[in-house]
Design a protein around this motif. Structure first.
Motif, PDB file in Angstrom:
ATOM      1  N   VAL A 242      -3.762  -4.624  31.024  1.00 18.43           N
ATOM      2  CA  VAL A 242      -2.954  -3.688  30.374  1.00 18.43           C
ATOM      3  C   VAL A 242      -4.291  -2.187  29.990  1.00 18.43           C
ATOM      4  CG1 VAL A 242      -2.960  -3.192  27.907  1.00 18.43           C
ATOM      5  CG2 VAL A 242      -2.631  -5.238  28.588  1.00 18.43           C
ATOM      6  N   SER A 243      -3.004  -1.251  30.115  1.00 14.09           N
ATOM      7  CA  SER A 243      -3.450   0.205  29.667  1.00 14.09           C
ATOM      8  C   SER A 243      -2.647   0.656  28.914  1.00 14.09           C
ATOM      9  CB  SER A 243      -3.227   0.580  31.126  1.00 14.09           C
ATOM     10  OG  SER A 243      -5.139   0.147  32.047  1.00 14.09           O
ATOM     11  N   VAL A 244      -3.496   1.008  27.516  1.00 17.34           N
ATOM     12  CA  VAL A 244      -2.066   1.796  27.124  1.00 17.34           C
ATOM     13  C   VAL A 244      -2.862   2.895  25.727  1.00 17.34           C
ATOM     14  CG1 VAL A 244      -2.124   0.040  25.320  1.00 17.34           C
ATOM     15  CG2 VAL A 244      -0.160   1.449  25.782  1.00 17.34           C
ATOM     16  N   ASP A 245      -2.068   3.199  25.508  1.00 20.33           N
ATOM     17  CA  ASP A 245      -3.118   4.428  24.457  1.00 20.33           C
ATOM     18  C   ASP A 245      -2.813   4.404  23.130  1.00 20.33           C
ATOM     19  OD1 ASP A 245      -4.491   5.268  25.906  1.00 20.33           O
ATOM     20  OD2 ASP A 245      -3.433   7.190  26.440  1.00 20.33           O
ATOM     21  N   PHE A 246      -3.276   4.122  22.249  1.00 20.46           N
ATOM     22  CA  PHE A 246      -2.534   3.756  20.218  1.00 20.46           C
ATOM     23  C   PHE A 246      -2.558   5.111  20.008  1.00 20.46           C
ATOM     24  CE2 PHE A 246      -3.147  -0.725  21.805  1.00 20.46           C
ATOM     25  CZ  PHE A 246      -1.818  -0.389  21.455  1.00 20.46           C
ATOM     26  N   GLY A 247      -1.501   6.571  19.700  1.00 21.43           N
ATOM     27  CA  GLY A 247      -1.968   7.470  18.475  1.00 21.43           C
ATOM     28  C   GLY A 247      -1.499   7.331  17.216  1.00 21.43           C
ATOM     29  N   ASP A 248      -1.795   8.983  16.854  1.00 22.21           N
ATOM     30  CA  ASP A 248      -1.532   8.814  15.594  1.00 22.21           C
ATOM     31  C   ASP A 248       0.333   8.385  15.416  1.00 22.21           C
ATOM     32  OD1 ASP A 248      -4.139   9.529  15.170  1.00 22.21           O
ATOM     33  OD2 ASP A 248      -3.031  12.056  14.979  1.00 22.21           O
TER      34      ASP A 248
ATOM     35  N   LEU B  95      -6.985   1.500  25.640  1.00 21.40           N
ATOM     36  CA  LEU B  95      -7.463  -0.074  26.169  1.00 21.40           C
ATOM     37  C   LEU B  95      -6.857   0.365  28.084  1.00 21.40           C
ATOM     38  CD1 LEU B  95      -5.685  -2.376  24.506  1.00 21.40           C
ATOM     39  CD2 LEU B  95      -7.851  -1.278  23.879  1.00 21.40           C
ATOM     40  N   THR B  96      -8.364  -0.016  28.117  1.00 17.73           N
ATOM     41  CA  THR B  96      -7.774   0.417  29.877  1.00 17.73           C
ATOM     42  C   THR B  96      -7.939  -0.282  30.959  1.00 17.73           C
ATOM     43  OG1 THR B  96      -8.687   2.482  29.217  1.00 17.73           O
ATOM     44  CG2 THR B  96      -8.973   1.903  31.512  1.00 17.73           C
ATOM     45  N   ASP B  97      -6.686  -1.324  31.595  1.00 11.42           N
ATOM     46  CA  ASP B  97      -7.211  -2.533  32.881  1.00 11.42           C
ATOM     47  C   ASP B  97      -7.676  -3.337  31.975  1.00 11.42           C
ATOM     48  OD1 ASP B  97      -6.597  -2.771  34.707  1.00 11.42           O
ATOM     49  OD2 ASP B  97      -8.471  -2.551  36.272  1.00 11.42           O
ATOM     50  N   LEU B  98      -7.029  -3.688  30.767  1.00  6.65           N
ATOM     51  CA  LEU B  98      -7.884  -5.224  29.967  1.00  6.65           C
ATOM     52  C   LEU B  98      -7.212  -5.717  30.626  1.00  6.65           C
ATOM     53  CD1 LEU B  98      -9.950  -4.968  27.093  1.00  6.65           C
ATOM     54  CD2 LEU B  98      -7.812  -6.117  26.317  1.00  6.65           C
ATOM     55  N   THR B  99      -8.597  -7.137  30.981  1.00 10.34           N
ATOM     56  CA  THR B  99      -7.829  -8.252  31.171  1.00 10.34           C
ATOM     57  C   THR B  99      -8.527  -9.285  30.207  1.00 10.34           C
ATOM     58  OG1 THR B  99      -7.115  -7.557  33.412  1.00 10.34           O
ATOM     59  CG2 THR B  99      -7.005  -9.988  32.899  1.00 10.34           C
ATOM     60  N   TYR B 100      -7.607 -10.597  29.914  1.00 11.85           N
ATOM     61  CA  TYR B 100      -8.536 -11.567  28.632  1.00 11.85           C
ATOM     62  C   TYR B 100      -7.875 -13.341  28.440  1.00 11.85           C
ATOM     63  CZ  TYR B 100      -9.688 -14.094  24.533  1.00 11.85           C
ATOM     64  OH  TYR B 100     -10.239 -15.294  23.408  1.00 11.85           O
TER      65      TYR B 100
END
Lengths: 458, 274
Positions: A33-39, A15-20
């Motif tokens: 929101v800027s965040v990665d979800f990995g393994d 998610l990159t600079d996500l606003t909702y």
């Protein structure tokens, strides 16, 4: 901030600079929101109402496709643009397990339920049986294949829901507080299933309030608060400090209620058999035991909502405050404050509604419509609706369901204050922290029998 | 149990019982439907249904007896000055009312296998592909019905313990509103769950297609034969209709029509027993 590239093997979603914004809402539920979800397992933590469920729903596109509203920024899962791809198309890639096990089932038979997603994507019928069997085994529910869904316990239902998403062989599985309504055994089985999924190479994203066991196996952690998300190292997480010991200011008083030789159950089917139990004013009795053991039936008998089939129930006259297991059963007023005022008016109690709203941390939510709140906030709103003033008998059915540690602490303080003011209190709870902090006595309710576990505190 | 075979048999029962006015054939269908249910579902599972059928059938019969003051065979009379009840009570009105009760009872028993013998997925499996998605949505919504009933109990109990007391229709809003809201929320959550599992993503396939075995074909054939032969008998002057007024007469019977009704017993031999 992560760079805007397609997620690779070690990044399942980004998610990159996500606003909702939810429809008709001026304030964003997620904000930049800027965040990665990995393994492996990613634990999503944070306070009630902070945006955890919204964040999870972005991962399979329910936000924005199902819920509507406005969205800005970018969101990708397995190389697909979430904002442009409908949820139904993402279903093969992202599996989602919801909080309430009763509101996920479409079919009446377990194996049919597990096959539902495969049917939706037009999976070849000839290969479907093998897929379903495989998923049932992976979720540890192969023995339930032919059972009727409505006959399953909450823990079994959640594992069937997990099997249902596993059948689609998704790359990522998202679980939104899957254990909040389960007893310890059911919770343990669901968490074990989540761990097995991650060991099988799937990316697992799970939101939970009780993190002790998950943190031992989590690969990463995302904390969501007030719409902002921040990645933290799981190794930095520490369990909440020692629970509050709600020291009493005066000893228990006279007997407030008693059951003698009570046999009871809904629809004249006995769930409890020959129960002898009592409670005193200024005392907290905790009821423990597995789901379906009879705790709720016992509370209803004490409250006078269920007439016993045999035996006698005695209660001192006075106001009863009863929190049902489903808190939404109570909430129908336009604001949290008006819910509190309704109870105070009926009880002809002059207490200021602000008192309980402040105690339960609901000041900022007092003018909100209760059903617009998150599940943890709703639980607090329901508590505020039943507990204001000075009830004589307080009966709480799973009061900490979906609550974060702040809310739990507030509840402990409130119940301790009621106890010290002379209320007789009965808690039906799986929450060992709550029990340890408040219970004077514990009674195990299991298989229709009630066994006193002895005094916890003098 | 195959939903298509059940549908064929139910249709045949309903057709004959609604087509004829003759109580003899209606009774034959009623007996066939009752025996079929009793042997396949078992009397114990039929207990509530039997009570409901008895109450509805008796109500219908009594309603006609009390309200239709027609016919020549007067059993007794109440003064005309009694509003609604005054007038002659006749054997003909009682017989006509009983025929109506038999019709309703037979129709309910004919439709009952859909709830007593079939699971929702049996019906969905039997639907043609074009109706599969609609059928799934209906079956899913049916799963919510028990939750609505549970919700009503929970809400009314919680509100009573909070001091609510029923005082006139308006006071029920405090129970009905939360129940409706809870049901709507439940529907939305279920829809969300279905969407998340790909509902509507493609043309649906089926885990288990409805398969017709020879026993099912026998029931379908017998049901079709029953309908066709009953219509044919009627067209050839058999299967005579009956009317209770103005004087009660015995209903006429003819063998081909009766045999047509007896064909409706076929499931007793073909469907698995309780």
């Amino acid at each position: 901030m992560p760079s805007p590239v397609h997620p690779g093997a070690d990044v399942a979603a980004r998610l990159t600079d996500l606003t909702y914004w939810y429809p008709d809402s001026a304030l964003p539920a997620l904000d930049g929101v800027s965040v990665d979800f990995g393994d492996g397992i990613t634990v999503v933590a944070g306070p009630s109402g902070g945006g955890k469920s919204t964040l999870l729903r972005v991962l399979n596109g329910l936000v924005p496709h199902f819920h509507g509203g406005r969205i800005a920024g970018s969101a990708q899962v397995a190389g697909m643009d979430i904002v442009q791809t409908p949820t139904r198309s993402l279903a093969r890639t992202v599996g989602f397990v919801f909080q309430d096990p009763e509101l996920q089932a479409v079919y009446d038979i377990v194996e049919r339920e597990v096959a539902f997603g495969l049917e939706n994507i037009g999976f070849p019928a000839a290969a479907m049986r093998d897929r379903v069997d495989e998923a049932l085994v992976q979720a540890g529910v192969e023995h339930l294949a032919g059972r009727q869904v409505r006959t399953l316990s909450g823990g079994e239902r959640q594992r069937v829901a997990i099997a249902s998403v596993l059948a689609m062989r998704p790359q990522m599985i998202v679980l939104d507080e899957p254990t909040s309504q389960l007893d310890p055994e059911g919770s343990s089985l669901v968490i074990s299933a989540a761990i097995r999924m991650s060991e099988a190479g799937r990316s697992v994203v799970i939101s939970e309030h009780r993190l002790e066991r998950l943190m031992q196996v989590a690969a990463s952690m995302v904390v969501v608060d007030a719409g902002h998300a921040e990645r933290q190292e799981p190794s930095t997480w520490r369990p909440a400090g020692p629970s509050i010991d709600a020291v009493r200011t005066r000893p228990p008083g006279a007997e407030a209620w008693s059951l003698s030789g009570v046999t009871a159950g809904p629809a004249r089917d006995a769930v409890l058999h020959q129960v002898d139990l009592g409670g005193r004013r200024g005392e907290v009795l905790a009821l423990s035991g597995p789901n379906g053991g009879g705790k709720t039936t016992l509370l209803r008998v004490i409250a006078g909502a269920l007439e016993p089939l045999a035996g006698t129930v005695e209660r001192r006259p006075g106001r009863i405050a009863y929190l049902p297991q489903n808190p939404t059963a109570l909430l129908h007023r336009p604001s949290v404050r008006s819910e509190v005022e309704l109870t105070l008016d009926r009880a002809a109690d002059l207490e200021d509604p602000k008192v309980i709203l402040r105690t339960l941390g609901l000041d900022a939510l007092s003018e909100r419509y209760p059903r617009d709140l998150s599940s943890g906030e709703r639980q607090r709103a329901a508590l505020a609706a039943v507990l204001p003033g000075r009830p004589d008998l307080v009966l709480l059915d799973e009061p900490t369901r979906g609550m974060d540690s702040f809310a739990r602490t507030a509840l402990i303080r409130l119940v301790a204050a009621l106890r010290d003011a002379g209320s007789a209190i009965v808690l039906a709870t799986h929450d060992s922290e709550l029990r340890d902090a408040l219970a004077d006595r514990v009674a195990l309710v299991c298989g229709g029998k009630v066994t006193e576990q002895g005094a916890v505190r003098a | 149990m195959n939903a298509r075979a059940v549908a064929a048999w139910s249709f045949a029962c309903l057709f004959i019982v609604l087509f004829t006015t003759n109580p003899a054939y209606k009774t034959a269908v009623l007996v066939a439907a009752f025996v079929t249910l009793a042997t396949t579902a078992g009397i114990r599972r039929m207990r509530r249904l039997l009570i409901a059928v008895a109450v509805i059938g008796a109500f219908d019969a009594m309603l006609n007896f009390v309200s239709a003051h027609l016919g020549r065979t007067v059993l007794f009379a109440l003064p005309d000055s009694i509003p609604g009840l005054g007038g002659a009570y006749t054997l003909e009105a009682l017989a006509f009312g009983l025929t109506g009760g038999i019709t309703i009872a037979a129709a309910i028993f004919a439709a009952a296998p859909f709830s007593l013998l079939l699971q929702p997925h049996d019906v969905m499996d039997a639907l043609p592909g074009a109706l599969s998605r609609t059928g799934t949505a209906i079956a899913a919504s049916m799963n919510l019905l028990p939750l609505v009933v549970t919700s009503f109990g929970e809400v009314s109990e919680a509100q009573r313990l909070r001091g609510w007391r029923p005082r006139g229709p308006r006071s029920w809003a405090q129970v009905v509103v939360p129940v409706v809201l809870t049901s709507v929320e439940g529907s939305i959550q279920l829809a969300e769950s279905m969407e998340a599992r790909g509902f509507g993503a493609a043309t649906r396939s089926s885990f288990q297609k409805s398969k017709l075995e020879w026993q099912h074909w026998m029931v379908i054939a017998a049901s079709a034969l029953a309908v066709v032969s009953f219509i044919a008998a009627h067209a050839m002057g058999g299967a005579k209709d009956w009317y209770a007024y103005p004087s009660l007469t015995a209903p006429q019977l003819d063998l081909p029509s009766l045999v047509a009704c007896l064909l409706l017993f076929t499931p007793v031999l073909m469907w698995p027993r309780d």
